[in-house]
Design a protein around this motif. Structure first.
Motif: not given
Length: 282
Positions: A255-282
């Motif tokens: 993890p890259g955030l200070p405990f106890p903060l966490q980056a999104i996990q599970g379904e939201p993370r999967e949704a983010l992966s799909a969004i980033l692929a679709e948007l082709e952000l750079a």
């Protein structure tokens, strides 16, 4: 400095300590993209979770790798002596400006907040940006308090998470030397079109080209294209979403955030992966 796009990158941690190599990897494309300033150790940069010494180290690293781009660093803290020490460390490191939100455990009064800014601004040699961030601090600036603080010496900008109903009236009561900045990336396009001067951007800290395209196009369509990402920002908090994106891109350790903060996990993370692929952000 307090105009255009100000990029707010993460402060990456590895095993709970500042990861300088990852930080410089994050800064490099942001600097190369030509943002107008770097917002270091903001809310996205987890300033409230770091020690004074850690924040001084991050600040020095940022100035060293900024490539001449102005660096703005947060000096918010619970104790006045820490705020003033952070201000001294930042100015010694060579920052161009500082950012201050009224951080407190006890809910502050308007008088207390004014005295805080009055005390701090008297001891600065660089301009300060006022940060009105009630979602984090629990304190919301009234218009009258905002105008009073903005009139103090060494104030150069205000950072708002809202667009005032009568922007022209607010602008008329601010000193000519104080710019208006917007936070909350999904609001940026409309705020800039309405006449805001600067976008204090989470997106630009990882995807600077996309942020610059929104700011420089003058069209809402560039921002509307990112609505699926903005939806995740609103639902889970932009820092958790952008941290997940940085982890997925291999920019920071997990993890890259200070405990106890966490980056999104599970379904939201999967949704983010799909969004980033679709948007082709750079």
């Amino acid at each position: 400095m307090f105009r255009g796009v100000s990029a707010f990158p993460l402060t990456p941690l590895k095993n709970g300590t500042f990861d300088e190599q990852a930080f410089t990897r994050l800064l490099s494309p942001v600097v190369e993209a030509g943002v107008d300033s770097l917002g270091i150790l903001g809310s996205t940069g987890s300033y409230a979770y770091l020690t004074v010494e850690e924040r001084a180290r991050v600040t020095r690293c940022a100035v060293e790798h900024a490539g001449g781009i102005p660096v703005i660093v947060s000096i918010g803290a619970l104790r006045l002596d820490d705020i003033l020490r952070l201000a001294d460390d930042a100015q010694t490191a060579g920052v161009s400006g500082v950012l201050l939100a009224p951080v407190s455990y006890q809910r502050l009064t308007d008088e207390e907040v004014f005295k805080l800014y009055e005390t701090v601004t008297r001891q600065l040699s660089v301009p300060l940006c006022i940060y009105d961030n009630p979602a984090t601090t629990g304190f919301a600036f009234s218009d009258e308090l905002l105008f009073a603080v903005a009139s103090l010496p060494n104030v150069g900008s205000i950072k708002l998470g809202r667009v005032p109903e009568d922007l022209s009236q607010v602008r008329a009561r601010l000193p000519d030397t104080v710019t208006m900045g917007i936070a909350g990336d999904w609001r940026a396009a409309s705020a800039l079109q309405a006449g805001f001067d600067v976008w204090y951007s989470v997106l630009a800290g990882l995807f600077p080209k996309a942020a610059l395209a929104i700011a420089r196009s003058g069209k809402s369509t560039e921002s509307e294209r990112l609505e699926p990402l903005w939806d995740l920002f609103r639902r889970y908090g932009s820092v958790r979403v952008i941290a997940a994106a940085a982890e997925m891109r291999g920019k920071v350790a997990t993890p890259g955030l200070p405990f106890p903060l966490q980056a999104i996990q599970g379904e939201p993370r999967e949704a983010l992966s799909a969004i980033l692929a679709e948007l082709e952000l750079a």
